[in-house]
Design a protein around this motif. Structure first.
Motif, short mmCIF file in Angstrom:
data_model
loop_
_atom_site.label_atom_id
_atom_site.label_comp_id
_atom_site.label_asym_id
_atom_site.label_seq_id
_atom_site.Cartn_x
_atom_site.Cartn_y
_atom_site.Cartn_z
N ALA A 1 56.73 -54.12 77.79
CA ALA A 1 57.94 -54.06 78.61
C ALA A 1 58.11 -52.67 79.24
O ALA A 1 58.46 -52.56 80.42
CB ALA A 1 59.17 -54.42 77.76
N ARG A 2 57.85 -51.61 78.48
CA ARG A 2 57.94 -50.25 79.03
C ARG A 2 56.94 -50.07 80.18
O ARG A 2 57.27 -49.53 81.23
CB ARG A 2 57.66 -49.21 77.95
N ALA A 3 55.70 -50.54 79.96
CA ALA A 3 54.67 -50.40 81.00
C ALA A 3 55.03 -51.22 82.24
O ALA A 3 54.83 -50.76 83.36
CB ALA A 3 53.31 -50.84 80.44
N GLN A 4 55.58 -52.41 82.04
CA GLN A 4 55.98 -53.23 83.19
C GLN A 4 57.10 -52.58 83.97
O GLN A 4 57.11 -52.61 85.20
CB GLN A 4 56.38 -54.63 82.72
N THR A 5 58.05 -51.96 83.27
CA THR A 5 59.15 -51.25 83.93
C THR A 5 58.63 -50.07 84.73
O THR A 5 59.04 -49.85 85.88
CB THR A 5 60.18 -50.78 82.89
N GLN A 6 57.73 -49.34 84.15
CA GLN A 6 57.24 -48.13 84.82
C GLN A 6 56.20 -48.42 85.88
O GLN A 6 56.17 -47.77 86.93
CB GLN A 6 56.64 -47.18 83.78
N TRP A 7 55.32 -49.39 85.66
CA TRP A 7 54.17 -49.59 86.55
C TRP A 7 54.17 -50.92 87.30
O TRP A 7 53.26 -51.17 88.09
CB TRP A 7 52.87 -49.48 85.75
N GLY A 8 55.13 -51.78 87.03
CA GLY A 8 55.20 -53.06 87.74
C GLY A 8 53.98 -53.92 87.49
O GLY A 8 53.52 -54.06 86.35
N ASP A 9 53.42 -54.49 88.56
CA ASP A 9 52.27 -55.40 88.43
C ASP A 9 51.01 -54.72 87.89
O ASP A 9 50.09 -55.39 87.44
CB ASP A 9 51.95 -56.05 89.78
N ALA A 10 50.97 -53.39 87.95
CA ALA A 10 49.80 -52.64 87.47
C ALA A 10 49.96 -52.22 86.01
O ALA A 10 49.20 -51.39 85.51
CB ALA A 10 49.57 -51.42 88.34
#
Length: 192
Positions: A34-43
């Motif tokens: 979830a943190r990575a999706q918030t920060q990086w979106g689709d990447a």
């Protein structure tokens, strides 16, 4: 009963301890994703070493739960091309452990590829041979994880009891055990 006899408590409350250990790991994986999706979106996947995969037997698109998902931590990236199918055969190096206990802080090793249970030897291509498996011949959690992997990838897979051996004791694996596998996918072959 002698006072000098040692009472074995290693597996006391085993089901509850395993459920809690897996749930905590799954929650840690989901928070990292979830943190990575918030920060990086689709990447996000390029920036996060955790994955969660619902058991292969679930309907496509169904969201998994702690009883029917595995948590995967990528220790070393792979080729990023293709993944084995359920009907394929894989060549892997691996070591399987239980969750940590006081007597086995790194987890009791219950299985491994090659002649040594030393992880440094198991994952050294010059020192240890691989093992071939049919993906569909393994416990559901291991099969699920393999279908997410790429050649050269080295992962740690956390498998809840429901996708492992469940309520059955198997050799040195007590019933209700979370299984923890370090796996390196060396190759796979499509079976025609």
């Amino acid at each position: 009963c002698s006072e000098s006899e040692k009472v074995d408590t290693e597996y006391d409350n085993w089901e509850a301890r395993n459920t809690m250990a897996f749930t905590d790991t799954l929650r840690r994986a989901q928070k990292a994703i979830a943190r990575a999706q918030t920060q990086w979106g689709d990447a996000w996947a390029q920036h996060c070493d955790w994955r969660v995969a619902a058991g292969y037997a679930l309907a496509p698109g169904k969201v998994g739960t702690p009883k029917d998902s595995v948590a995967i931590r990528i220790l070393k990236g792979g080729s990023k091309t293709g993944s084995p199918l359920y009907t394929d055969t894989v060549s892997v190096a691996y070591i399987g452990r239980l969750i940590s206990t006081q007597e086995h802080p790194d987890g009791l090793v219950f299985d491994h590829s090659g002649p040594s249970s030393n992880a440094d030897r198991i994952f050294n291509k010059d020192l240890s041979p691989t093992v071939r498996f049919a993906v569909n011949g393994l416990v559901q959690g291991f099969s699920t994880a393999l279908q997410q992997m790429h050649i050269g990838e080295h992962v740690r897979v956390f498998i809840p009891a429901a996708l492992g051996y469940g309520t059955t004791k198997v050799t040195s694996i007590p019933a209700h055990s979370t299984l923890v596998f370090d796996v390196e996918l060396r190759s796979y072959e499509h079976v025609h």
